[in-house]
Design a protein around this motif. Structure first.
Motif, short mmCIF file in Angstrom:
data_model
loop_
_atom_site.label_atom_id
_atom_site.label_comp_id
_atom_site.label_asym_id
_atom_site.label_seq_id
_atom_site.Cartn_x
_atom_site.Cartn_y
_atom_site.Cartn_z
N UNK A 109 -22.86 -32.39 22.00
CA UNK A 109 -22.90 -33.56 22.86
C UNK A 109 -24.14 -33.54 23.75
N UNK A 110 -24.41 -34.68 24.33
CA UNK A 110 -25.51 -34.77 25.29
C UNK A 110 -25.22 -33.86 26.48
N UNK A 111 -26.28 -33.37 27.10
CA UNK A 111 -26.09 -32.49 28.25
C UNK A 111 -27.16 -32.77 29.30
N UNK A 112 -26.83 -32.42 30.52
CA UNK A 112 -27.72 -32.65 31.66
C UNK A 112 -27.85 -31.35 32.43
N UNK A 113 -28.98 -30.66 32.24
CA UNK A 113 -29.17 -29.35 32.88
C UNK A 113 -29.37 -29.45 34.38
N UNK A 114 -29.54 -30.66 34.90
CA UNK A 114 -29.66 -30.80 36.35
C UNK A 114 -28.32 -30.66 37.05
N UNK A 115 -27.22 -30.58 36.27
CA UNK A 115 -25.89 -30.47 36.87
C UNK A 115 -25.63 -29.10 37.48
N UNK A 407 -7.96 -44.29 16.97
CA UNK A 407 -8.63 -43.57 18.05
C UNK A 407 -9.52 -42.42 17.56
N UNK A 408 -9.09 -41.74 16.47
CA UNK A 408 -9.91 -40.66 15.92
C UNK A 408 -11.23 -41.19 15.38
N UNK A 409 -11.20 -42.39 14.81
CA UNK A 409 -12.42 -43.01 14.30
C UNK A 409 -13.35 -43.37 15.46
N UNK A 410 -12.78 -43.88 16.55
CA UNK A 410 -13.57 -44.22 17.73
C UNK A 410 -14.20 -42.95 18.32
N UNK A 411 -13.43 -41.88 18.34
CA UNK A 411 -13.94 -40.61 18.86
C UNK A 411 -15.09 -40.10 18.01
N UNK A 412 -14.94 -40.16 16.69
CA UNK A 412 -16.01 -39.69 15.79
C UNK A 412 -17.26 -40.55 15.92
N UNK A 413 -17.06 -41.85 16.12
CA UNK A 413 -18.19 -42.76 16.29
C UNK A 413 -18.99 -42.40 17.54
N UNK A 414 -18.27 -42.08 18.62
CA UNK A 414 -18.94 -41.69 19.86
C UNK A 414 -19.62 -40.33 19.70
N UNK A 417 -23.05 -40.16 18.45
CA UNK A 417 -24.07 -40.51 19.43
C UNK A 417 -24.25 -39.40 20.46
N UNK A 418 -23.51 -38.31 20.28
CA UNK A 418 -23.59 -37.21 21.24
C UNK A 418 -22.73 -37.41 22.47
N UNK A 419 -21.71 -38.29 22.37
CA UNK A 419 -20.84 -38.61 23.51
C UNK A 419 -19.47 -38.00 23.30
N UNK A 420 -18.92 -37.43 24.36
CA UNK A 420 -17.63 -36.73 24.29
C UNK A 420 -16.51 -37.70 24.67
#
Length: 459
Positions: A109-115, A407-414, A417-420
């Protein structure tokens, strides 16, 4: 004994032992070296191939692990019986083996090292390694390192109003492990019934069930659980998250908190208060913990550092009332501490130097900005498909999604894109049209575009 020759490529990035492993595997599977045949000794083959004995040993050991070879004490290595040119085990190419030895998985997934400031964390860990190396040669206290328990006791009193000294704090690797300890304690108190929130956090409910507890599910409204539905006239426990209910985000008002405390006292029962994400409240001040209102030692307080540091840290803690800590002291010798001692002591320094408080303030500011951008993006691009529900705190948003897609299809679609995004049904008993969207690790400047693309993919 067959003579073995290998043309090593010294210019290759592939280690010599993997090149040898690959060559020997090909000869064995191809039948050039027969089953039962003895291979040259480590020193003999090392001399023949002009490589180190270590190189030969690593290659032989890997082949033995995978079932191509077997060793006889004081005799050497022999070729195993093969089946249709293959071993019973799983085979690997040289490239796969090198990746297994040297590679690291990339984040899904996408990540933000400034966190999180890993530089400051590293400095605290360096202090542990430089100043207390002898301590690391021994296992950690089953209850957790006292230095960390002391810092936790100071922090939760100043920030959450929780009253407890270090001796009443137990540290563990995650809330689920601590819940297992709670099950052991409650069984010794003849408690066999646990009430849980509905919807609520299923992994913890599963732990209670697996330990043999009877479960009752209590509906959750805008102001928390329906206290009138709790069992009476028998000792029991109720698992609640009153400051930020998962997944609805509801907050239990102070009047109902006192009502819950009266229920516990009247029925000789206990409240298991999960205070996860409580510090990450972006509108108004964080709501004080229920434990701080307890005058009859009826509340177990559960906290975690996974959201306020980084998930891989896996350090959680619980504050036990007096009767429970007495029982814990009699059974803790039967268990070992599963949290890294090095990380516990690092966190103790991190908190003592004020860096944890600084990080909390930083996260509140950063995550509140991300939350606002996310809400604005859903308002612009939601198109009636994705509607945020709980929007006051934490690191995720509950989404009501209007679509015929699973919902599993929606999750896989996200995820593509690197979205959790997780179907709520996998963690709670919410209906299947509800998704949990974790926005905290998406970089602020990418939030708007990510949500736009995600929602478009759900149409």
């Amino acid at each position: 004994m067959k003579m073995i020759s290998v043309d090593f490529d010294n210019s290759s990035k592939t280690p010599l032992y993997i090149q040898l492993y690959d060559a020997l595997k090909q000869e064995i599977t191809g039948g050039s070296i027969s089953a039962g045949e003895k291979l040259p000794s480590l020193r003999t083959l090392a001399g023949d191939l002009s490589v180190s004995v270590t190189t030969i040993e690593l290659a032989y050991n890997q082949l033995a692990v995978e079932g191509y070879l077997y060793s006889k004490p004081n005799s050497g290595y022999y070729v195993s019986e093969l089946f249709n040119g293959e071993t019973k085990g799983v085979t690997m190419s040289a490239d796969q083996l090198e990746a297994q030895v040297l590679g690291f998985d990339k984040p899904e997934y996408k990540y933000d090292l400034t966190c999180f400031n890993f530089v400051k964390w590293k400095k605290c860990m360096a202090r542990v390694l430089n100043e207390h190396p002898a301590s690391l040669l021994f296992e950690s206290d089953p209850q957790g390192e006292r230095a960390l328990r002391y810092e936790i006791s100071r922090y939760i009193y100043s920030s959450r109003g929780v009253k407890a000294g270090p001796d009443r704090i137990v540290i563990g690797a995650g809330t689920q492990q601590l819940t297992s300890h709670l099950c052991r304690i409650m069984k010794r108190m003849n408690i066999s019934l646990v009430s849980t929130e509905d919807p609520g956090y299923l992994p913890v409910q599963n732990i209670f069930r697996d330990h043999g507890f009877s479960l009752t599910k209590i509906p959750v409204g805008e102001d928390g659980i329906d206290i009138s539905r709790l069992p009476t006239n028998l000792p029991s426990a109720v698992y609640v998250s009153p400051s930020n209910q998962f997944p609805t985000g509801s907050v239990m008002p102070v009047g109902r908190r006192y009502q819950l405390l009266r229920w516990a006292e009247a029925n000789e029962s206990y409240i298991l208060e999960d205070d996860y994400d409580s510090e990450l409240r972006y509108f108004g001040k964080p709501v004080p913990a229920l434990q701080g209102l307890d005058e009859n030692s009826r509340v177990v307080y559960l906290g975690s550092f996974s959201s306020t540091l980084f998930p891989a840290i896996k350090i959680s803690y619980m504050v036990l009332p007096e009767k429970m800590i007495e029982i814990w002291n009699t059974i803790k010798k039967d268990y070992t501490q599963t949290c890294s001692k090095t990380e516990q002591l690092t966190l103790a320094y991190f908190m003592a130097e004020g860096l944890y408080n600084t990080n909390i303030r930083k996260l509140r500011n950063l995550y509140s900005q991300k939350l606002q951008v996310a809400l604005n993006a859903f308002a612009k691009y939601g198109n009636g498909i994705a509607t945020p529900i709980n929007t006051q705190s934490g690191i995720n948003i509950l989404l009501k999604v209007r679509t015929r897609k699973d919902p599993a299809v929606l999750s896989d679609s996200a995820k593509a894109l690197g979205l959790n995004v997780i179907p709520a049904a996998s963690l709670t008993q919410q209906d299947t049209a509800t998704l949990i969207f974790y926005y905290n690790q998406i970089p602020l400047n990418e939030m708007d575009g990510c949500i736009k693309e995600m929602v478009e993919g759900w149409m």
